[in-house]
Scaffold this active site. Structure first.
Site, PDB file in Angstrom:
ATOM      1  N   GLY A   1       0.786  -1.219   0.000  1.00 10.89           N
ATOM      2  CA  GLY A   1       0.000   0.000   0.000  1.00 10.89           C
ATOM      3  C   GLY A   1       0.823   1.275   0.000  1.00 10.89           C
TER       4      GLY A   1
ATOM      5  CB  CYS B   1       1.783   3.041   9.489  1.00  8.19           C
ATOM      6  SG  CYS B   1       1.338   1.712   8.347  1.00  8.19           S
TER       7      CYS B   1
END
Length: 379
Positions: free
Chosen positions: A71, A327
């Protein structure tokens, strides 16, 4: 004691069938798909079949699928490469305040190069509207990038409506579908998106792999330069075993979606809420109501329970959850998504956890989790 895994928005466990396919391919199809020999041809055949399977899953053409490392690379490519290529038509970009860091940091990079970015605010449900995008559009807007499903609160954005809005505008439309691919039925023709990015490890596939859907009319120069792989759009030798595993994960997942797999995940979310209420736990849902959000994600506010402390206590009790995006999990800063929804001074931004389910989670696990929450918060 084996921990109960409820952090599937961060990553999902690999499906055993996916592992089996990858093991077979690593043993039998180890050739380089770009080499004109027996082993190369065998690898190419696996690669082509996987691309076809994945293209069909979103109603795209096989030539519109470009494999990436995941991604983050997909978002960087879709945003940075597109903006640099189309800057001759303008330097204005539209996005939302609750995008993933892979999108936001790509846009910050472009701002450093002189691009102008409009960050659309969200309401307390985490939503943006088509009319917001319409009001922000300018003649020099070249790119609109809005995530399909938010990774922290699960809100689903009106992608089809935005796609329809942009049909008569020059702006390229990109959606980060990393959290949507696997839980939402996606038809790129109906959505009218130009670029769409995904990641395999969000739907029981391998890590470091994803794809970009690039509508054939759109010019997206490669972000990674080198060989002529992926029809000269992404250099680097393809990881054929992992791609075969990704295709297998997609096949399994499409079958589950066809059989109301999303409803099964929503039922798990509803069960958790029911159990928390029965255990008299004080909480509120951050974002949209469960039936209006992604079926696998729910973000919960537990008043007077600091996020980091609650996570530690749950971890010690054998339950794995997160405080937000994986993240940014190492950061001490509160969630930018919750700040956008409720403001920096709201206690929700420091007293909330994200719970996300997978197809392997059982009702017994969810009930035990709710009981553990009750024991911690009512102590």
């Amino acid at each position: 004691m084996e921990a109960v895994y409820l952090d599937n928005a961060a990553t999902t466990p690999m499906d055993p069938q996916v592992i089996s396919v990858m093991q077979k391919q690593m043993t039998q199809t180890f050739g380089n798909a770009s080499t004109p020999n027996y082993y190369g041809h065998a690898a190419r055949a696996v690669l082509d079949q996987a691309r076809q399977t994945i293209a069909q899953s979103i109603h795209a053409q096989t030539g519109e699928i470009v494999f990436t490392s995941g991604g983050s690379e997909g978002d960087n490519t879709a945003i940075i490469s597109t903006a640099l290529y189309y800057q001759k038509n303008g330097r204005h970009i539209i996005t939302s305040q609750i995008e993933h860091e892979a999108v936001l940091k790509s846009l910050h990079y472009l701002e450093g190069l002189g691009f102008e970015v409009t960050y659309l605010p969200v309401d307390d449900q985490g939503r943006i509207t088509v009319s917001q995008v319409q009001r922000a559009l300018r003649p020099d807007t070249i790119l609109v990038t809005i995530m399909f499903v938010n990774n922290e609160v699960g809100v689903i954005n009106p992608i089809a409506g935005i796609g329809n809005l942009l049909q008569d505008h020059q702006a390229i439309f990109h959606t980060d579908a990393v959290q949507a691919y696997g839980t939402q039925i996606i038809d790129v023709q109906a959505l009218k998106v130009d670029l769409l990015t995904t990641s395999a490890h969000k739907l029981y596939g391998p890590k470091m792999l994803g794809f970009i859907y690039e509508r054939q009319e759109i010019q997206v120069p490669p972000l990674i330069h080198g060989g002529d792989q992926e029809n000269k759009r992404r250099a680097g030798t393809e990881n054929v075993p992992a791609i075969a595993g990704f295709a297998q994960a997609v096949k399994i997942n499409q079958a589950l979606l066809d059989q109301q797999g999303a409803a099964q995940l929503t039922a798990k979310k509803e069960l958790l809420l029911q159990e928390l209420r029965q255990n008299q736990v004080e909480f509120q849902v951050n974002g949209p109501q469960p039936q209006l959000a992604s079926p696998n994600i729910i973000n919960l506010w537990f008043p007077h329970q600091a996020t980091d402390i609650l996570q530690i206590k749950l971890d010690l009790a054998g339950f794995v959850v997160s405080g937000g995006s994986a993240c940014t999990a190492g950061s001490l800063e509160p969630s930018h998504v919750l700040i956008a929804m409720y403001g920096a001074d709201s206690p929700r931004v420091r007293e909330s956890i994200r719970v996300s389910f997978n197809k392997f989670n059982t009702a017994a696990q969810i009930k035990a989790f709710a009981q553990s929450i009750a024991q911690i918060t009512l102590a």
